[in-house]
Structures are given as C-alpha cells and as structure tokens.
Design a protein around this motif. Structure first.
Motif, PDB file in Angstrom:
ATOM      1  N   ASP A  80       0.831  -1.205   0.000  1.00  0.00           N
ATOM      2  CA  ASP A  80       0.000   0.000   0.000  1.00  0.00           C
ATOM      3  C   ASP A  80       0.869   1.260   0.000  1.00  0.00           C
ATOM      4  O   ASP A  80       0.606   2.220  -0.741  1.00  0.00           O
ATOM      5  CB  ASP A  80      -0.911   0.026   1.233  1.00  0.00           C
ATOM      6  CG  ASP A  80      -2.007  -1.038   1.172  1.00  0.00           C
ATOM      7  OD1 ASP A  80      -2.153  -1.673   0.115  1.00  0.00           O
ATOM      8  OD2 ASP A  80      -2.703  -1.213   2.187  1.00  0.00           O
ATOM      9  N   ASP A  98      -6.639   8.420  -0.752  1.00  0.00           N
ATOM     10  CA  ASP A  98      -7.608   7.476  -0.185  1.00  0.00           C
ATOM     11  C   ASP A  98      -7.241   6.038  -0.525  1.00  0.00           C
ATOM     12  O   ASP A  98      -6.556   5.765  -1.522  1.00  0.00           O
ATOM     13  CB  ASP A  98      -9.010   7.775  -0.722  1.00  0.00           C
ATOM     14  CG  ASP A  98      -9.579   9.055  -0.156  1.00  0.00           C
ATOM     15  OD1 ASP A  98      -9.248   9.386   0.993  1.00  0.00           O
ATOM     16  OD2 ASP A  98     -10.346   9.729  -0.877  1.00  0.00           O
ATOM     17  N   ASP A  99      -7.763   5.106   0.281  1.00  0.00           N
ATOM     18  CA  ASP A  99      -7.509   3.691   0.027  1.00  0.00           C
ATOM     19  C   ASP A  99      -8.227   3.186  -1.221  1.00  0.00           C
ATOM     20  O   ASP A  99      -7.965   2.064  -1.665  1.00  0.00           O
ATOM     21  CB  ASP A  99      -7.907   2.848   1.243  1.00  0.00           C
ATOM     22  CG  ASP A  99      -9.360   3.051   1.648  1.00  0.00           C
ATOM     23  OD1 ASP A  99     -10.054   3.871   1.011  1.00  0.00           O
ATOM     24  OD2 ASP A  99      -9.794   2.410   2.628  1.00  0.00           O
ATOM     25  N   THR A 100      -9.077   4.001  -1.805  1.00  0.00           N
ATOM     26  CA  THR A 100      -9.747   3.583  -3.048  1.00  0.00           C
ATOM     27  C   THR A 100      -8.749   3.397  -4.190  1.00  0.00           C
ATOM     28  O   THR A 100      -9.069   2.753  -5.194  1.00  0.00           O
ATOM     29  CB  THR A 100     -10.814   4.629  -3.455  1.00  0.00           C
ATOM     30  OG1 THR A 100     -10.204   5.931  -3.469  1.00  0.00           O
ATOM     31  CG2 THR A 100     -11.965   4.620  -2.471  1.00  0.00           C
ATOM     32  N   LEU A 101      -7.527   3.963  -4.039  1.00  0.00           N
ATOM     33  CA  LEU A 101      -6.490   3.762  -5.041  1.00  0.00           C
ATOM     34  C   LEU A 101      -5.861   2.377  -4.958  1.00  0.00           C
ATOM     35  O   LEU A 101      -5.145   1.957  -5.865  1.00  0.00           O
ATOM     36  CB  LEU A 101      -5.383   4.814  -4.868  1.00  0.00           C
ATOM     37  CG  LEU A 101      -5.699   6.254  -5.255  1.00  0.00           C
ATOM     38  CD1 LEU A 101      -4.569   7.155  -4.808  1.00  0.00           C
ATOM     39  CD2 LEU A 101      -5.894   6.360  -6.758  1.00  0.00           C
ATOM     40  N   SER A 105     -12.045  -2.046  -6.784  1.00  0.00           N
ATOM     41  CA  SER A 105     -13.422  -1.948  -6.315  1.00  0.00           C
ATOM     42  C   SER A 105     -13.452  -2.036  -4.799  1.00  0.00           C
ATOM     43  O   SER A 105     -12.511  -2.516  -4.158  1.00  0.00           O
ATOM     44  CB  SER A 105     -14.276  -3.075  -6.903  1.00  0.00           C
ATOM     45  OG  SER A 105     -13.858  -4.333  -6.391  1.00  0.00           O
ATOM     46  N   VAL A 106     -14.562  -1.566  -4.206  1.00  0.00           N
ATOM     47  CA  VAL A 106     -14.734  -1.649  -2.761  1.00  0.00           C
ATOM     48  C   VAL A 106     -14.768  -3.114  -2.319  1.00  0.00           C
ATOM     49  O   VAL A 106     -14.207  -3.477  -1.278  1.00  0.00           O
ATOM     50  CB  VAL A 106     -16.024  -0.926  -2.337  1.00  0.00           C
ATOM     51  CG1 VAL A 106     -16.336  -1.207  -0.872  1.00  0.00           C
ATOM     52  CG2 VAL A 106     -15.913   0.567  -2.583  1.00  0.00           C
ATOM     53  N   LEU A 109     -11.286  -4.378  -2.183  1.00  0.00           N
ATOM     54  CA  LEU A 109     -10.587  -3.753  -1.073  1.00  0.00           C
ATOM     55  C   LEU A 109     -10.938  -4.459   0.237  1.00  0.00           C
ATOM     56  O   LEU A 109     -10.066  -4.757   1.065  1.00  0.00           O
ATOM     57  CB  LEU A 109     -10.949  -2.267  -0.989  1.00  0.00           C
ATOM     58  CG  LEU A 109     -10.231  -1.435   0.079  1.00  0.00           C
ATOM     59  CD1 LEU A 109      -8.731  -1.376  -0.185  1.00  0.00           C
ATOM     60  CD2 LEU A 109     -10.813  -0.021   0.122  1.00  0.00           C
ATOM     61  N   LYS A 110     -12.222  -4.755   0.412  1.00  0.00           N
ATOM     62  CA  LYS A 110     -12.664  -5.416   1.638  1.00  0.00           C
ATOM     63  C   LYS A 110     -12.163  -6.858   1.747  1.00  0.00           C
ATOM     64  O   LYS A 110     -12.164  -7.428   2.843  1.00  0.00           O
ATOM     65  CB  LYS A 110     -14.191  -5.410   1.709  1.00  0.00           C
ATOM     66  CG  LYS A 110     -14.782  -4.050   2.007  1.00  0.00           C
ATOM     67  CD  LYS A 110     -16.294  -4.122   2.145  1.00  0.00           C
ATOM     68  CE  LYS A 110     -16.882  -2.770   2.562  1.00  0.00           C
ATOM     69  NZ  LYS A 110     -18.356  -2.838   2.716  1.00  0.00           N
ATOM     70  N   HIS A 125     -12.404   2.703   5.717  1.00  0.00           N
ATOM     71  CA  HIS A 125     -11.631   3.592   4.847  1.00  0.00           C
ATOM     72  C   HIS A 125     -10.427   4.185   5.573  1.00  0.00           C
ATOM     73  O   HIS A 125     -10.454   4.453   6.780  1.00  0.00           O
ATOM     74  CB  HIS A 125     -12.514   4.720   4.315  1.00  0.00           C
ATOM     75  CG  HIS A 125     -13.416   4.281   3.208  1.00  0.00           C
ATOM     76  ND1 HIS A 125     -12.933   3.759   2.035  1.00  0.00           N
ATOM     77  CD2 HIS A 125     -14.778   4.301   3.103  1.00  0.00           C
ATOM     78  CE1 HIS A 125     -13.945   3.464   1.235  1.00  0.00           C
ATOM     79  NE2 HIS A 125     -15.083   3.777   1.855  1.00  0.00           N
ATOM     80  N   GLU A 150     -18.141   7.683   5.214  1.00  0.00           N
ATOM     81  CA  GLU A 150     -17.507   7.788   3.908  1.00  0.00           C
ATOM     82  C   GLU A 150     -16.054   8.272   4.071  1.00  0.00           C
ATOM     83  O   GLU A 150     -15.638   8.676   5.161  1.00  0.00           O
ATOM     84  CB  GLU A 150     -18.283   8.783   3.032  1.00  0.00           C
ATOM     85  CG  GLU A 150     -19.709   8.352   2.723  1.00  0.00           C
ATOM     86  CD  GLU A 150     -19.736   7.082   1.897  1.00  0.00           C
ATOM     87  OE1 GLU A 150     -18.954   6.979   0.922  1.00  0.00           O
ATOM     88  OE2 GLU A 150     -20.533   6.182   2.231  1.00  0.00           O
ATOM     89  N   PRO A 151     -15.268   8.245   2.982  1.00  0.00           N
ATOM     90  CA  PRO A 151     -13.904   8.790   3.047  1.00  0.00           C
ATOM     91  C   PRO A 151     -13.914  10.268   3.439  1.00  0.00           C
ATOM     92  O   PRO A 151     -14.973  10.910   3.481  1.00  0.00           O
ATOM     93  CB  PRO A 151     -13.379   8.599   1.625  1.00  0.00           C
ATOM     94  CG  PRO A 151     -14.173   7.456   1.074  1.00  0.00           C
ATOM     95  CD  PRO A 151     -15.540   7.601   1.676  1.00  0.00           C
TER      96      PRO A 151
END
Length: 396
Positions: A80, A98-101, A105-106, A109-110, A125, A150-151
C-alpha cells in the motif's frame, strides 16, 4: 490561521522537545475530522532488513494490538505504501490519498487481509500521505475512519492540509530528540549528548540554554553573533532576515511540505552550518508556564556523517557511480579530494555531484548532507565528556 489551528500547531512543535505528547496531538486531529484513529508509520532497519514500526499513534490503539497488526500485515502495508510513494514521488506537497487507489473496487478492497483485520476494529476507509520525500520510508501519516462513514470530505482534507506540513517539520526535527529519549529520561536536560547544536531561545531571541556542540560552533564559525544582552543573531543579513521571519510568524513554518529541510537557513559565509528553527510554546522540562520561545538546531555538515547508502540510492534514484560518492560527501571531502582518491577526473566528480544534487532536490552539498542524515545517521555524541548530563543553565 484560526486560533484552534494555531494552538494545535504550537502543540505539534512542542512534541519535538516532548515526544510523548504526540498521542495528544493525534487524538485532537482524529476528533476534529471524525476519524477513528491515526498512526505515524516508519520503516526502521534491523540487521539489513526494513521493518515497519509505528512510533506514534492516537489513543484508540494499544501498543500491543498495533504491534501484532504490524507483524502480521507488514507485507501488505508495504504494498500500500509503495503505491503512495509512486503516486506522489514527483512533487514536494503532502497529498492525502484514499484507500480507493489500492483496489479496483470496494469489494476487492474489503477482501484484503489487513483491511479485514481493521474492519474487526470497526475501521474501513483510510487515507495516508508521505511526510518526508527525502526519505519516503519514514514519517508516513495515516488516518483510519469508522466503517459507518464515507472517506474524508473536502472540509476535513483542508483542515488536515493546514497541519500536515507542521507535523512533517516537527517529525523531521524530532529525530535527534527521539534518540535522546531512548537513552535518557529528559530531552532538553540531556542536549549535551547530541552531536548537533541545540540552542533554546526565549520569545525575544535571548539565549536560555545551549549545548556544548552549539558553543563549539559559535567558537569555530562566524555564523552566530551574540549581542551584549544575550540575543542570538545570524551574521549573514539574509539569514538573519529569515530567522526573524520564522520567529515573528507561525505561518512561515512548514511551507516546504514533505521536504521540511528546505526551510533550513544555510550559511552564506561558505560555512557548513545548516540552521533550523521551531517554536517551543510549552515544555514540561522548562516549567508549567507558557514559554513561547524557540528551539534552534544547528548541524555542522562539515563533520563526518555516515548513513545507509542503499536507501539513499533508492530514495533519489542514484546510479552506482553516484552512490559511491555519497559516503565521501558525507565525510566532508571536496570534489578534488574525491577525484584524487577514486582516480577520476575532477570534471567527472563535478558532474556526478551536480547530478546527485539535482536528483535529491538539493541546492548545495550542505543541504544534501542534511538530507543524508535521515537515513540512519546517529545524533548521539561519542565524546565521553559530553555524556555527562547537566541541566541547561537558566531553564525557566
């Protein structure tokens, strides 16, 4: 700068002299942005290998739980953080990503192991940023958010953006103090054990305390001048002007983002001193009252410095030939001396040195040696005479 941000900024700089107060600082950040927790990550070298540590964290985490996470998830955190380094490599700004990078997809990520461990703590997040672009393996700021939210939104990002440069500078200047803290209970009371100059100034610039190395620098170089009433001045006109601006306006600090050493005052008298100043609002070692003074750190980059050249090479993208010059520069050798020892032409060494400075975003050798010091240099003096701890004079 609002009063709330100003007060917290002063607490951030107080953490240089009192590293134990970082928890309180991070707790306040967490509360302000509605986060769950915050961690300062750092990679330390042990027997040649890098290991992930968390020298500072908010009160949400216990040391034991955090250490367990670091052991089990170090390899995942490493991936990361490499993404963060690659995304922000080409500029000095501190950018929270953000961790969305980190996943397409969510859902994906999960599914990651370390994210699942965080979700068991009610966290999902995250956002993180590199606080030191000279050595990107130290001072990585991370904030963790409750799984129900949310983020970070833009208001929260703007708030953190005002404080992160100050955190970056405070962390950068605190490395010598942290080494002191690991060996001694007090920090300011043990400053004679440092091989960098430390001078504590009151709000008017009057000397309150100074260590032996700072006194040596005063006697050796012409950079500093002390007025009859005890006020410290820099003899170079531009250096003095910059010093006065740092002392008069808190906003002048932290202007160089993730490369805080660019804020250094480098002597214009062909002397190797690198001078840095930070506010000191309050310190338990000074007393319970508000102090509103400063800590001045002065590094003699003409003294020998050793560091981890492999990490320097990785951080700045140096060639093997350039890397071979790093230790020689750290030993204070001139380009002709390096050329003579290595059997190379002065022109070749000049070109390689110029390339090193360009790649490391340094304007001169003094700045480069200062940057080298974040790659494993020791700030504790080996002089037996300096190991005797004496209380600084005139501590208030």
């Amino acid at each position: 700068m609002t009063q709330g941000i100003r007060n917290l900024t002063l607490e951030i700089y107080d953490a240089i002299a009192d590293p134990l107060t970082w928890t309180s600082v991070l707790d306040q950040l967490v509360d302000r942005v509605g986060a769950q927790g915050s961690i300062i990550f750092e990679w330390s070298q042990d027997d040649g290998d890098l290991s992930l540590t968390a020298p500072f964290h908010s009160g949400f985490y216990t040391g034991a739980a955090l250490n367990t996470y670091l052991v089990k998830c170090q390899h995942l955190e490493a991936k990361d953080q490499e993404v963060l380094r690659e995304q922000t490599r080409n500029h000095d700004e501190i950018e929270l990503l953000d961790d969305t990078l980190l996943a397409p997809s969510v859902k994906e990520l999960k599914s990651q192991e370390h994210v699942q461990k965080l979700m068991h703590l009610g966290i999902f997040h995250r956002a993180a940023g590199i606080l030191n672009k000279d050595n990107p393996w130290i001072s990585l700021f991370s904030v963790q958010l409750n799984a129900n939210r949310e983020p970070l939104d833009e208001v929260e990002r703007r708030y953190l953006a005002q404080l992160l440069p100050h955190i970056a500078k405070a962390l950068d200047l605190s490395f010598p103090m942290r080494q002191l803290q690991e060996r001694y209970q007090g920090v300011l009371s043990a400053i004679d054990c440092l091989n960098i100059g430390i001078c504590v100034l009151d709000g008017r610039g009057m000397i309150v305390a100074r260590n032996q190395e700072f006194q040596r620098q005063q006697e050796t170089y012409r950079t500093f001048r002390v007025s009859p009433d005890g006020k410290l001045n820099i003899t170079d006109r531009l250096g003095q002007k910059f010093l006065e601006s740092l002392m008069s306006d808190l906003y002048q600090h932290g202007k160089f983002g993730a490369r805080p050493r660019k804020e250094s005052i480098v002597s214009h008298l062909l002397e190797p001193l690198c001078i840095e100043l930070s506010p000191l609002h309050k310190s338990g070692e000074i007393g319970s009252k508000v102090f509103d003074g400063f800590i001045l750190c002065s590094t003699d980059t003409g003294l020998p410095v050793s560091c981890n050249t492999r990490l320097v090479q990785q951080a700045f993208g140096l060639t093997s030939a350039e890397t071979s010059l790093v230790n020689a520069i750290g030993q204070g050798l001139t380009n002709p001396e390096i050329a003579d020892r290595r059997g190379r032409s002065v022109a070749t060494v000049n070109a390689q040195t110029k390339s090193i400075l360009l790649k490391s975003s340094c304007s001169n050798r003094t700045q480069f040696v200062r940057a080298m010091m974040r790659f494993g240099a020791s700030f504790l003096s080996t002089d037996d005479a300096s190991k005797k701890i004496t209380k600084p004079k005139r501590m208030i």
